[in-house]
Write a protein that holds these residues in place. Structure first.
Motif, mmCIF file in Angstrom:
data_model
loop_
_atom_site.group_PDB
_atom_site.id
_atom_site.type_symbol
_atom_site.label_atom_id
_atom_site.label_comp_id
_atom_site.label_asym_id
_atom_site.label_seq_id
_atom_site.Cartn_x
_atom_site.Cartn_y
_atom_site.Cartn_z
ATOM 1 N N VAL A 116 0.843 -1.207 0.000
ATOM 2 C CA VAL A 116 0.000 0.000 0.000
ATOM 3 C C VAL A 116 0.872 1.248 0.000
ATOM 4 O O VAL A 116 0.616 2.219 -0.733
ATOM 5 C CB VAL A 116 -0.945 -0.014 1.219
ATOM 6 N N ARG A 117 1.918 1.242 0.790
ATOM 7 C CA ARG A 117 2.815 2.403 0.844
ATOM 8 C C ARG A 117 3.512 2.627 -0.497
ATOM 9 O O ARG A 117 3.633 3.769 -0.951
ATOM 10 C CB ARG A 117 3.858 2.195 1.943
ATOM 11 N N ARG A 118 3.962 1.548 -1.115
ATOM 12 C CA ARG A 118 4.666 1.687 -2.393
ATOM 13 C C ARG A 118 3.749 2.238 -3.469
ATOM 14 O O ARG A 118 4.140 3.118 -4.252
ATOM 15 C CB ARG A 118 5.232 0.338 -2.818
ATOM 16 N N VAL A 119 2.535 1.713 -3.536
ATOM 17 C CA VAL A 119 1.597 2.177 -4.554
ATOM 18 C C VAL A 119 1.244 3.646 -4.326
ATOM 19 O O VAL A 119 1.153 4.429 -5.272
ATOM 20 C CB VAL A 119 0.337 1.289 -4.553
ATOM 21 N N ALA A 120 1.060 4.027 -3.070
ATOM 22 C CA ALA A 120 0.756 5.423 -2.763
ATOM 23 C C ALA A 120 1.899 6.343 -3.183
ATOM 24 O O ALA A 120 1.684 7.504 -3.529
ATOM 25 C CB ALA A 120 0.473 5.578 -1.265
ATOM 26 N N ALA A 121 3.125 5.806 -3.169
ATOM 27 C CA ALA A 121 4.295 6.587 -3.561
ATOM 28 C C ALA A 121 4.546 6.559 -5.065
ATOM 29 O O ALA A 121 5.478 7.184 -5.564
ATOM 30 C CB ALA A 121 5.529 6.068 -2.830
ATOM 31 N N GLY A 122 3.706 5.807 -5.795
ATOM 32 C CA GLY A 122 3.834 5.764 -7.248
ATOM 33 C C GLY A 122 4.635 4.615 -7.798
ATOM 34 O O GLY A 122 4.972 4.604 -8.987
ATOM 35 N N ASP A 123 4.946 3.618 -6.957
ATOM 36 C CA ASP A 123 5.718 2.464 -7.410
ATOM 37 C C ASP A 123 4.800 1.264 -7.599
ATOM 38 O O ASP A 123 4.018 0.938 -6.704
ATOM 39 C CB ASP A 123 6.801 2.094 -6.395
ATOM 40 N N PRO A 124 4.902 0.557 -8.723
ATOM 41 C CA PRO A 124 4.066 -0.635 -8.915
ATOM 42 C C PRO A 124 4.476 -1.755 -7.981
ATOM 43 O O PRO A 124 5.642 -1.878 -7.610
ATOM 44 C CB PRO A 124 4.327 -1.018 -10.374
ATOM 45 N N VAL A 125 3.504 -2.574 -7.580
ATOM 46 C CA VAL A 125 3.782 -3.687 -6.675
ATOM 47 C C VAL A 125 3.957 -4.954 -7.504
ATOM 48 O O VAL A 125 3.123 -5.850 -7.504
ATOM 49 C CB VAL A 125 2.646 -3.859 -5.649
ATOM 50 N N LEU A 126 5.052 -4.992 -8.235
ATOM 51 C CA LEU A 126 5.373 -6.157 -9.060
ATOM 52 C C LEU A 126 6.886 -6.225 -9.211
ATOM 53 O O LEU A 126 7.506 -5.263 -9.641
ATOM 54 C CB LEU A 126 4.736 -6.045 -10.441
ATOM 55 N N SER A 127 7.450 -7.351 -8.876
ATOM 56 C CA SER A 127 8.878 -7.535 -9.043
ATOM 57 C C SER A 127 9.166 -7.970 -10.474
ATOM 58 O O SER A 127 8.278 -8.458 -11.171
ATOM 59 C CB SER A 127 9.390 -8.603 -8.077
ATOM 60 N N PRO A 128 10.416 -7.799 -10.949
ATOM 61 C CA PRO A 128 10.755 -8.297 -12.291
ATOM 62 C C PRO A 128 10.458 -9.781 -12.454
ATOM 63 O O PRO A 128 10.033 -10.219 -13.516
ATOM 64 C CB PRO A 128 12.262 -8.013 -12.387
ATOM 65 N N ALA A 129 10.655 -10.573 -11.398
ATOM 66 C CA ALA A 129 10.387 -12.016 -11.491
ATOM 67 C C ALA A 129 8.913 -12.282 -11.737
ATOM 68 O O ALA A 129 8.544 -13.140 -12.548
ATOM 69 C CB ALA A 129 10.845 -12.715 -10.212
#
Length: 242
Positions: A116-129
């Motif tokens: 939730v924090r990452r998405v709010a900061a504009g980062d997608p929640v998906l790793s390259p793997a």
């Protein structure tokens, strides 16, 4: 900054558990809860959340439809979809619609808070793997069936509209941006792209940001999906990784 979070899930026990878990974070405020996708427009208008945690499977209006309708609106909040399976056609549809990522329902609590924090900061929640696994799922299908537009099943008739449209969008990119986009489509991390193309990692990040801005996309998974739609993942990677 306090992150305003809306939880949408048809299971009251799941909602209660998520609210208890996420509400305990000092920087997250649970502003509302919903039991179906049909409630999302009114709840978003009333509570103005920054992030919506959205279940995929709901009885009346599913989370996919709700995500598509929500992300089509200007100024829409970010969406993280809740699912039980990470390489599912429904997950792919949610990502195409603009979801910033997904979390599995059995994800440890601390990781959901981080998501939730990452998405709010504009980062997608998906790793390259995970990106790589999703791309494999797109190309081969859930049962290992070959994509009808892939190298073994390419249609001999008119070029599919989705492929033509995707190719036209990618034509907006500069040559180097296109190379980076294809590398993203192959599930490569920024560090791997930098090594393959003899660039610095910050330069790769800048290219990715420009690609997102030019194409009006939300995250690198949408880049990968667009590259796939254009048929560029059908081609073998060159030795430099593109």
């Amino acid at each position: 900054m306090t992150i305003r979070l809306l939880i949408v899930d048809d299971d009251p026990l799941v909602r209660a558990g998520l609210a208890l878990m996420l509400g305990g974070a000092e920087d997250i405020e649970i502003v509302g809860e919903g039991a179906d996708g049909s409630e999302v427009p009114a709840l978003v208008a009333r509570h103005a959340p920054d992030v919506v945690l959205m279940d995929i499977r709901m009885p009346t209006v599913d989370g996919l439809t709700a995500t598509e309708e929500l992300r089509a609106r200007p100024g829409a909040p970010e969406v993280v979809v809740l699912t039980t399976f990470h390489a599912d056609e429904q997950v792919l549809r949610a990502l195409r619609a603009g979801a910033a990522g997904f979390v599995l329902k059995d994800t440890p609590p601390a990781e959901i808070v981080t998501a939730v924090r990452r998405v709010a900061a504009g980062d997608p929640v998906l790793s390259p793997a995970v990106t790589r696994q999703l791309m494999t799922h797109v190309v081969t299908g859930p049962q290992g069936a070959q994509d009808p537009n892939g190298p073994q099943g390419r249609r001999s008739s008119q070029e599919p509209p989705r492929r033509a449209a995707a190719g036209a969008r990618l034509a907006l990119l500069a040559d180097r941006e296109r190379e980076v986009a294809v590398a993203v489509g192959h599930g490569r991390s920024n560090a791997e792209i930098a090594a393959a193309l003899y660039l610095s990692v910050p330069t790769v990040k800048t290219h990715v940001s420009r690609i997102l801005a030019k194409l009006g996309l939300n995250n690198r998974v949408q880049i990968a999906l667009l590259v796939h739609d254009a048929g560029l993942l059908d081609l073998p990677e060159r030795e430099d990784g593109t």
